[in-house]
Design an enzyme around this catalytic site. Sequence first.
Site, mmCIF file in Angstrom:
data_model
loop_
_atom_site.group_PDB
_atom_site.id
_atom_site.type_symbol
_atom_site.label_atom_id
_atom_site.label_comp_id
_atom_site.label_asym_id
_atom_site.label_seq_id
_atom_site.Cartn_x
_atom_site.Cartn_y
_atom_site.Cartn_z
ATOM 1 N N ASN A 154 0.802 -1.235 0.000
ATOM 2 C CA ASN A 154 0.000 0.000 0.000
ATOM 3 C C ASN A 154 0.829 1.277 0.000
ATOM 4 O OD1 ASN A 154 0.692 -0.724 2.682
ATOM 5 N ND2 ASN A 154 -0.893 0.611 3.471
ATOM 6 N N GLU A 252 3.568 -5.297 12.347
ATOM 7 C CA GLU A 252 2.681 -4.125 12.171
ATOM 8 C C GLU A 252 1.555 -4.577 11.254
ATOM 9 O OE1 GLU A 252 3.088 -1.350 13.691
ATOM 10 O OE2 GLU A 252 5.188 -1.307 14.282
ATOM 11 N N CYS A 286 -3.249 1.380 6.470
ATOM 12 C CA CYS A 286 -3.661 0.623 7.661
ATOM 13 C C CYS A 286 -4.327 1.533 8.685
ATOM 14 C CB CYS A 286 -2.449 -0.054 8.270
ATOM 15 S SG CYS A 286 -1.129 1.105 8.645
ATOM 16 N N GLU A 467 7.385 0.499 16.558
ATOM 17 C CA GLU A 467 8.520 1.049 15.822
ATOM 18 C C GLU A 467 8.483 2.573 15.948
ATOM 19 O OE1 GLU A 467 8.603 -0.808 11.898
ATOM 20 O OE2 GLU A 467 8.950 -2.770 12.780
HETATM 21 P P1 NAD Z 1 0.152 -9.379 3.125
HETATM 22 O O1 NAD Z 1 0.216 -9.886 4.526
HETATM 23 O O2 NAD Z 1 -0.585 -10.167 2.129
HETATM 24 O O3 NAD Z 1 1.630 -9.199 2.526
HETATM 25 C C1 NAD Z 1 2.603 -8.400 3.160
HETATM 26 C C2 NAD Z 1 3.978 -8.906 2.786
HETATM 27 O O4 NAD Z 1 4.142 -10.219 3.316
HETATM 28 C C3 NAD Z 1 4.198 -9.034 1.277
HETATM 29 O O5 NAD Z 1 5.527 -8.690 0.973
HETATM 30 C C4 NAD Z 1 3.956 -10.505 1.035
HETATM 31 O O6 NAD Z 1 4.601 -10.996 -0.108
HETATM 32 C C5 NAD Z 1 4.540 -11.104 2.297
HETATM 33 N N1 NAD Z 1 4.051 -12.439 2.636
HETATM 34 C C6 NAD Z 1 2.862 -12.997 2.312
HETATM 35 N N2 NAD Z 1 2.805 -14.278 2.778
HETATM 36 C C7 NAD Z 1 3.979 -14.513 3.416
HETATM 37 C C8 NAD Z 1 4.509 -15.617 4.108
HETATM 38 N N3 NAD Z 1 3.833 -16.753 4.247
HETATM 39 N N4 NAD Z 1 5.749 -15.526 4.644
HETATM 40 C C9 NAD Z 1 6.441 -14.374 4.534
HETATM 41 N N5 NAD Z 1 5.999 -13.293 3.877
HETATM 42 C C10 NAD Z 1 4.771 -13.350 3.333
HETATM 43 O O7 NAD Z 1 -0.384 -7.897 3.242
HETATM 44 P P2 NAD Z 1 -0.696 -6.908 2.033
HETATM 45 O O8 NAD Z 1 -1.989 -7.342 1.432
HETATM 46 O O9 NAD Z 1 0.500 -6.739 1.195
HETATM 47 O O10 NAD Z 1 -0.896 -5.524 2.803
HETATM 48 C C11 NAD Z 1 -2.092 -5.114 3.345
HETATM 49 C C12 NAD Z 1 -2.128 -5.358 4.835
HETATM 50 O O11 NAD Z 1 -1.042 -4.704 5.464
HETATM 51 C C13 NAD Z 1 -3.372 -4.792 5.482
HETATM 52 O O12 NAD Z 1 -3.853 -5.706 6.432
HETATM 53 C C14 NAD Z 1 -2.861 -3.538 6.165
HETATM 54 O O13 NAD Z 1 -3.611 -3.088 7.256
HETATM 55 C C15 NAD Z 1 -1.512 -3.975 6.601
HETATM 56 N N6 NAD Z 1 -0.655 -2.818 6.859
HETATM 57 C C16 NAD Z 1 -0.297 -2.538 8.147
HETATM 58 C C17 NAD Z 1 0.477 -1.420 8.431
HETATM 59 C C18 NAD Z 1 0.908 -1.086 9.837
HETATM 60 O O14 NAD Z 1 1.844 -0.323 9.993
HETATM 61 N N7 NAD Z 1 0.242 -1.610 10.866
HETATM 62 C C19 NAD Z 1 0.902 -0.600 7.388
HETATM 63 C C20 NAD Z 1 0.517 -0.915 6.080
HETATM 64 C C21 NAD Z 1 -0.253 -2.032 5.823
#
Ligand code: NAD
Length: 486
Positions: A154, A252, A286, A467
């Site tokens: 995002n 996060e 998020c 963080e």
């Molecule tokens: P996601 O969990 O699908 O993917 C995030 C990252 O993890 C990607 O690089 C993905 O390739 C990797 N990943 C996926 N499966 C994995 C595994 N089994 N092992 C290791 N890595 C793996 O999330 P997304 O769809 O990319 O992002 C959206 C989510 O992120 C939403 O839930 C959003 O709220 C959250 N988010 C949180 C914050 C925060 O600071 N709290 C900030 C931005 C986004």
Amino acid sequence: MEKNTFLILENFIGGKFVPCPAHIDSYDPSTGEVYCKVPDSGEEEVDAAVQAAKEAFPGWSARSPDQRAQVLNKLADLIEGHLEEFAQAESRDQGKTVTFARTVDIPRSAYNFRFFASSVLHHTTDCHQMDHVGCLNYTVRCPVGVAGLISPWNLPLYLLTWKIAPAIAAGNTVVAKPSEMSSVTAWMMCKLMQEAGVPSGVVNIVFGLGSRAGDALVGHPEVPLISFTGSTATARHITERSAPYCKKLSLELGGKNPALVFADADLDRCIETTVRSSFSNQGEICLCTSRIYVERSIYATFLEKFVAAARKWKTGVPSDPCNKNGALISKEHLEKVRSFVALAKSEGATVHCGEGINHPDLPKRNINGYFMAATVISGVADSSRVMQDEIFGPVTCVSPFDGEDEAVAKANGVRYGLAATVWSRDVGKVHRVARRLQTGLVWTNCWLVRDLNLPFGGMKNSGVGREGGRDSYHFFTEVKTVTIQH
Ligand code: NAD
């Protein structure tokens, strides 16, 4: 499109670009067309990156914080020097507007390096005397080693640099894996490493799927620490996968962030900010507001004004400066977000604007892009999945409350606990409510104002750890207590 017109990315390992035999298609969300090929890395590529990071660790960690800070500052200068290129690329890769990338993503990416370059110079450690046993105790902090960093789609460069900067400032070397859906700006940044003076192997970037490259990184025995930003579901896998190695984790995760609007709020300011907090970056932050609870005496007025303001939040081609929102990240994500609106309707809710009502006005070229207009819904039960699950799109729900206790109970009535906003002119009420909210961040009469010195992170299913200036430093170092008896 001809094959040779695709942008083909390569991994960045040990200071060199290394081609990968297999690739994943990456789409331009504003057209729905494949335009880029992202390495489909696996265990082999991750292991090569970890070995390069291991080799670079002794030299990098032996430098003084000052010497490392100079490199970080230079990287910040270079990103700023290429700001427009990065902004255009981030918009094309992620679907967000160029304006948003130009004013938020890329400036903040550069600032992440600048901030941690400065912050790392100012940490001190503890010292305590035990005169009765003739002892002096003090703590030292040492970098952990090779840090594994995994980031979402995002805010691609923004969130990746939020991890790389503190990790290397503290003396670690890193292997980072950006989201397979938005890898381009990370790859562009690799081209600046040499000029910035980042020694080979200090920053390695391996591209690919979470289930392959991400999994290999989390399961690598020589990566003692993982900083992850992404969904709560993925965090569960990461926790389980890393458990046998006792890795240090910072997670996060998602949010279902409430706004509490009390009757004494400055309504105009509240509406302007809450439209922004609900829909910025297509609602794909998020921290975006997705549940707006309004005190009953002003509920009708609020809803009318809020819907009118949301209708003015224009969605369309990302390069048009008149548009506030561009396209969502993928077809699958658009369908998921739409399914929540359909669910709300099937449960008897009212959709006031957006999905199914006002459609983005798009040129022919963008007709297959993943666009969705800002959508406001009312009349959804708190128990509905629409009010409980993270939608992560341009959809927000408005609902009335009676009194402070009910407002807090509704805000806390979800499994997430990332951020909340509170709107009131009553200072006493603001303090009381902030204390009772189960969220890591509470913004009062504002949203997304961030002091990077202070902790960032969520409670409950929104995360583990914090963080920020000191918190990141603590996470990316191991503390040791030294006792000397004379
Ligand atoms: P996601 O969990 O699908 O993917 C995030 C990252 O993890 C990607 O690089 C993905 O390739 C990797 N990943 C996926 N499966 C994995 C595994 N089994 N092992 C290791 N890595 C793996 O999330 P997304 O769809 O990319 O992002 C959206 C989510 O992120 C939403 O839930 C959003 O709220 C959250 N988010 C949180 C914050 C925060 O600071 N709290 C900030 C931005 C986004």
